[in-house]
Scaffold this motif. Structure first.
Motif, PDB file in Angstrom:
ATOM      1  N   PHE A 207     -47.413 -11.662 -14.362  1.00  0.00           N
ATOM      2  CA  PHE A 207     -47.224 -12.971 -13.736  1.00  0.00           C
ATOM      3  C   PHE A 207     -45.814 -13.485 -14.003  1.00  0.00           C
ATOM      4  N   ARG A 208     -45.158 -13.960 -12.951  1.00  0.00           N
ATOM      5  CA  ARG A 208     -43.787 -14.477 -13.021  1.00  0.00           C
ATOM      6  C   ARG A 208     -42.759 -13.434 -13.475  1.00  0.00           C
ATOM      7  N   MET A 209     -43.087 -12.162 -13.291  1.00  0.00           N
ATOM      8  CA  MET A 209     -42.083 -11.129 -13.515  1.00  0.00           C
ATOM      9  C   MET A 209     -41.160 -11.118 -12.311  1.00  0.00           C
ATOM     10  N   GLY A 210     -39.870 -10.975 -12.567  1.00  0.00           N
ATOM     11  CA  GLY A 210     -38.907 -10.964 -11.470  1.00  0.00           C
ATOM     12  C   GLY A 210     -39.043  -9.713 -10.629  1.00  0.00           C
TER      13      GLY A 210
ATOM     14  N   VAL B 145     -47.450 -14.318  -6.293  1.00  0.00           N
ATOM     15  CA  VAL B 145     -46.065 -13.857  -6.151  1.00  0.00           C
ATOM     16  C   VAL B 145     -45.064 -15.012  -6.247  1.00  0.00           C
ATOM     17  N   THR B 146     -45.509 -16.242  -6.021  1.00  0.00           N
ATOM     18  CA  THR B 146     -44.587 -17.373  -6.134  1.00  0.00           C
ATOM     19  C   THR B 146     -44.735 -18.102  -7.476  1.00  0.00           C
ATOM     20  N   GLY B 147     -45.483 -17.513  -8.396  1.00  0.00           N
ATOM     21  CA  GLY B 147     -45.549 -18.051  -9.754  1.00  0.00           C
ATOM     22  C   GLY B 147     -46.440 -19.263  -9.928  1.00  0.00           C
ATOM     23  N   ARG B 148     -47.343 -19.506  -8.975  1.00  0.00           N
ATOM     24  CA  ARG B 148     -48.247 -20.666  -9.085  1.00  0.00           C
ATOM     25  C   ARG B 148     -49.481 -20.287  -9.889  1.00  0.00           C
TER      26      ARG B 148
END
Lengths: 263, 263
Positions: A28-31, A96-99
């Motif tokens: 999660f929230r990996m670039g 994918v958008t970090g929500r």
């Protein structure tokens, strides 16, 4: 199908959700910037790894049950007595958008009807469980919330929710817009998480389209065990051949009016 | 306007956000069913109480600064040297539906330009701060995230976000749909929280409409200090008389193409 067996089904569902959390959170929230073209994206890795650990656990406990996962497909017959339907990451857009509103969904069908459902949000650590005929449960170490849909809202005061206008087929848009006009306000986004919020009395109506069985299966026992209804847009029970429309409602007395508005 | 004074401005902004959290959280996910018609809704109470505590704190430290809050209106002149613009609950829709993505926004203008911004999510305890000319900061006790926009995304691979199709004025819809077609995927919902995610490289482009100064002011220093751009849909800097369109972009080289697509 005794109470004791449901206790064990639920224990295995919790184990699956715990294992999926461990598989999903590192991605999660990996670039994405460092990935070469041949690498899998974080959401693909999270999806695949979470489904693998859940399939392994279910097979270990119930080798004769059928299984259907979004990533790994079908194993066994879909009209079997027991069928597990799982979606490791519901809400790809959110992930994918970090929500922190994507969910892991786990459900168990008995002869084609969902009888157990689990919704898990790994980041906020919220979890909803439902078993046919029993009150649903909400588990959260930090967030407030109490199971029970909002039962007395009038249609004009209702909070409507939908994941995205882009999931509505062209022939469904007019009905949805009519429902928007008849209700108080529309909030967007949320996927399965919004159904969890409806079961807590935070949202009154959710209308979605183009949903697959793994998108709605886990939601059915949770919503029904919180006092709400969940059907297709015609008010028919959801089944494996449903048309993709899903309508959840916290105040069941509104259902006939909503169905009329949507058509 | 020395570095030392900015340190103090930032300290006061953090104190405001801490106090707003305490004021807001007791009202989050409170049911509406028990309210009589004359009672205020949880969101109204949270809005008013959070703005009150922030105004009191700012006045105590800076009695000669001007102030503009969504609830309490304007105090002092809007073209003053120093103007605090605050929004206790950005994302009313998210708050009333129990989604942990509403935000408290605090900003400081210097002669009409935002020079300090703070975005706070009270439930997840995420906080972003930005000061003009400095790298932005992200604080979170639990969630992963690193300041820095995604700089190398092509337009066709870009993740687009918007709070709601309902906030787009009719004359803006065609441009927005063209941008949707030119990008990879659109996610909906999020309000200011989505701008926080853009500053973490999770979202590439955000296009919003009908935004007020208190909606965008705090976002400007955070986005710019993360390497992104934030302007109106024509690429012009945002100011108190801007037209309500807001466009944030993680990869500044895409900006001319996006502006052309939106027009």
């Amino acid at each position: 199908m005794t109470e004791a067996s449901f206790d064990h089904f639920l224990t295995v569902a919790h184990q699956c959700a715990d294992a999926a959390r461990q598989a999903v959170l590192p991605h999660f929230r990996m670039g994405l910037e460092t990935l070469s073209k041949s690498d899998d994206s974080p959401v693909t890795l999270a999806d695949r790894q979470a489904e693998d650990v859940m399939r392994t656990l279910i097979k270990k406990h119930y080798p004769h049950h059928s299984m259907w996962g979004e990533e790994g497909g079908q194993e066994g017959t879909m009209d079997a007595e027991w069928l597990w339907v799982i979606d490791p990451i519901d809400g790809t857009r959110s992930f994918v958008t970090g929500r922190p509103s994507f969910c892991t969904l786990i459900s168990l069908f008995h002869y084609g009807r969902p009888v157990l459902g689990l919704i898990d949000q790994p980041v906020t650590e919220e979890r909803w469980t439902g078993i046919k005929g029993q009150p649903s449960r909400y588990h959260s170490p930090r967030l407030a919330g109490k199971i029970g849909t909002r039962k007395h809202t009038a249609l004009r005061d209702a909070e409507l929710s939908c994941t995205s206008p882009d999931i509505l087929r062209p022939e469904k848009k007019a009905g949805f817009h009519a429902l928007q006009k008849a209700t108080r306000r529309t909030s967007w986004g949320g996927d399965a998480y919004a159904f969890g919020l409806l079961s807590l009395g935070q949202i009154d109506i959710i209308a979605e389209d183009t949903m697959k069985p793994w998108d709605w299966a886990a939601l059915v026992p949770v919503i029904e065990g919180a006092g709400g209804t969940i059907t297709d847009w015609k008010g028919q029970p959801l089944h494996l051949e449903s048309d993709g429309t899903v309508l959840a409602c916290g105040n069941p007395t509104l259902l006939p009016h909503i169905i009329e508005t949507l058509s």
